[in-house]
Design an enzyme around this catalytic site. Sequence first.
Site, short mmCIF file in Angstrom:
data_model
loop_
_atom_site.label_atom_id
_atom_site.label_comp_id
_atom_site.label_asym_id
_atom_site.label_seq_id
_atom_site.Cartn_x
_atom_site.Cartn_y
_atom_site.Cartn_z
N VAL A 171 10.19 -104.52 102.20
CA VAL A 171 10.80 -105.06 100.97
C VAL A 171 10.22 -106.46 100.72
O VAL A 171 10.35 -107.35 101.57
CB VAL A 171 12.33 -105.16 101.10
CG1 VAL A 171 12.95 -105.73 99.82
CG2 VAL A 171 12.93 -103.79 101.43
N LEU B 232 15.66 -110.49 91.41
CA LEU B 232 14.81 -109.29 91.37
C LEU B 232 14.91 -108.44 92.64
O LEU B 232 14.95 -107.20 92.57
CB LEU B 232 13.35 -109.70 91.20
CG LEU B 232 12.71 -109.58 89.83
CD1 LEU B 232 11.20 -109.78 89.96
CD2 LEU B 232 12.98 -108.24 89.17
N GLY B 233 14.98 -109.11 93.80
CA GLY B 233 15.06 -108.38 95.06
C GLY B 233 16.31 -107.51 95.11
O GLY B 233 16.27 -106.35 95.56
N LYS B 234 17.38 -108.05 94.61
CA LYS B 234 18.65 -107.31 94.56
C LYS B 234 18.51 -106.06 93.69
O LYS B 234 18.90 -104.96 94.09
CB LYS B 234 19.71 -108.24 93.98
CG LYS B 234 21.09 -107.69 93.89
CD LYS B 234 21.99 -108.81 93.36
CE LYS B 234 23.40 -108.35 93.10
NZ LYS B 234 24.25 -109.48 92.72
N GLN C 216 16.43 -113.85 108.99
CA GLN C 216 16.66 -114.75 107.84
C GLN C 216 17.06 -114.02 106.57
O GLN C 216 17.38 -114.66 105.56
CB GLN C 216 15.43 -115.65 107.58
CG GLN C 216 14.21 -114.96 107.04
CD GLN C 216 13.34 -114.31 108.12
OE1 GLN C 216 13.75 -114.19 109.27
NE2 GLN C 216 12.14 -113.90 107.75
N TYR D 258 20.80 -108.61 102.70
CA TYR D 258 21.16 -107.18 102.76
C TYR D 258 22.67 -106.99 102.85
O TYR D 258 23.22 -106.05 102.29
CB TYR D 258 20.46 -106.52 103.94
CG TYR D 258 18.96 -106.42 103.78
CD1 TYR D 258 18.41 -105.73 102.70
CD2 TYR D 258 18.08 -107.01 104.69
CE1 TYR D 258 17.03 -105.63 102.54
CE2 TYR D 258 16.71 -106.91 104.54
CZ TYR D 258 16.19 -106.22 103.47
OH TYR D 258 14.83 -106.11 103.30
C1 LIG Z 1 14.21 -111.04 100.84
C2 LIG Z 1 13.71 -110.97 99.41
C3 LIG Z 1 13.18 -109.54 99.13
C4 LIG Z 1 14.86 -111.29 98.46
O1 LIG Z 1 14.40 -111.15 97.13
P1 LIG Z 1 14.89 -112.19 96.00
O2 LIG Z 1 14.42 -111.67 94.70
O3 LIG Z 1 14.47 -113.55 96.37
O4 LIG Z 1 16.47 -112.06 96.14
P2 LIG Z 1 17.53 -112.14 94.95
O5 LIG Z 1 17.22 -113.31 94.10
O6 LIG Z 1 17.64 -110.82 94.30
O7 LIG Z 1 18.86 -112.44 95.76
C5 LIG Z 1 20.03 -111.61 95.69
C6 LIG Z 1 21.15 -112.31 96.41
O8 LIG Z 1 20.80 -112.48 97.79
C7 LIG Z 1 20.77 -113.88 98.10
N1 LIG Z 1 19.63 -114.09 98.98
C8 LIG Z 1 18.32 -113.89 98.70
N2 LIG Z 1 17.57 -114.15 99.78
C9 LIG Z 1 18.42 -114.52 100.75
C10 LIG Z 1 18.25 -114.93 102.11
N3 LIG Z 1 17.05 -114.99 102.68
N4 LIG Z 1 19.37 -115.23 102.81
C11 LIG Z 1 20.59 -115.15 102.25
N5 LIG Z 1 20.82 -114.79 100.97
C12 LIG Z 1 19.74 -114.48 100.24
C13 LIG Z 1 20.64 -114.61 96.79
O9 LIG Z 1 21.15 -115.90 96.87
C14 LIG Z 1 21.42 -113.72 95.87
O10 LIG Z 1 22.80 -113.94 96.04
P3 LIG Z 1 23.86 -113.68 94.83
O11 LIG Z 1 23.75 -112.22 94.45
O12 LIG Z 1 25.17 -114.06 95.43
O13 LIG Z 1 23.40 -114.59 93.72
C15 LIG Z 1 12.59 -112.01 99.13
O14 LIG Z 1 13.09 -113.29 99.41
C16 LIG Z 1 11.33 -111.77 99.94
O15 LIG Z 1 10.45 -111.04 99.53
N6 LIG Z 1 11.26 -112.44 101.11
C17 LIG Z 1 10.04 -112.35 101.95
C18 LIG Z 1 9.85 -110.98 102.54
C19 LIG Z 1 11.04 -110.57 103.39
O16 LIG Z 1 11.54 -111.32 104.21
N7 LIG Z 1 11.45 -109.28 103.20
C20 LIG Z 1 12.54 -108.70 103.95
C21 LIG Z 1 12.00 -108.13 105.22
S1 LIG Z 1 13.30 -107.38 106.20
#
Ligand SMILES: CC(C)(COP(=O)(O)OP(=O)(O)OC[C@H]1O[C@@H](n2cnc3c(N)ncnc32)[C@H](O)[C@@H]1OP(=O)(O)O)[C@@H](O)C(=O)NCCC(=O)NCCS
Length: 174
Positions: free
Chosen positions: A111, A122-124, A149, A154
């Site tokens: 992801v 967007l990730g959500k 982290q 999730y």
């Molecule tokens: C993890 C990832 C996919 C999240 O995508 P994103 O688009 O930044 O996340 P969103 O903006 O949709 O966040 C959705 C919610 O999760 C929270 N959130 C996002 N990343 C978070 C994190 N690392 N820790 C805690 N909360 C997080 C946001 O604050 C948001 O909360 P809300 O719904 O209460 O407002 C993105 O940060 C990413 O690609 N990270 C690097 C790759 C990675 O680590 N992938 C996962 C491997 S297991």
Amino acid sequence: MVWLQKLFTKTNNDNSSNANDDNKDWVSLDPDKFGNTQIYFSTHEEIDLYELEELCDSVGWARRPLRKVRKALEHSYLVVSAWEIRGNKKAMIGFARATSDHAFNATIWDVVIHPRFQNKGLGKVLMQYMIRKLRSDDISNVTLFADPQVVEFYRRLGFILDPEGIKGMFWYPD
Ligand SMILES: CC(C)(COP(=O)(O)OP(=O)(O)OC[C@H]1O[C@@H](n2cnc3c(N)ncnc32)[C@H](O)[C@@H]1OP(=O)(O)O)[C@@H](O)C(=O)NCCC(=O)NCCS
């Protein structure tokens, strides 16, 4: 605020030729966060392995042999990519895939949202899209392996850590 336009229906308010493509699920975007960017999700878009590698590079993931990545994609049950449209160009800005036994279980892998688009919701939406697709195939046990982290990311989506004490276990070669 980001959401998928009527989850799984095509849109839309755009007049580009892309709007007629059934394989694109356009995401409604807050112009304050995204400007005039257009983004869609697809389960059918061809994945350029080099572009996927660049996306993974952008979040600092270790590189993997491309022939193995190709094989992993070929054998995945569900591959979802997110695309940014700018003019007549498109760029992959998100990705996720799932493996499955096609009946009971699916596991989500890889992801990723490009840093330029992170923390905008967007990730959500990408994860919700994955889960909807899996649920529409009557797959009810969806698992994943979370880096420390992102556990909270999730958890907010409804994933439970160690349900009923069940532990994920790994075996690695010596
Ligand atoms: C993890 C990832 C996919 C999240 O995508 P994103 O688009 O930044 O996340 P969103 O903006 O949709 O966040 C959705 C919610 O999760 C929270 N959130 C996002 N990343 C978070 C994190 N690392 N820790 C805690 N909360 C997080 C946001 O604050 C948001 O909360 P809300 O719904 O209460 O407002 C993105 O940060 C990413 O690609 N990270 C690097 C790759 C990675 O680590 N992938 C996962 C491997 S297991």
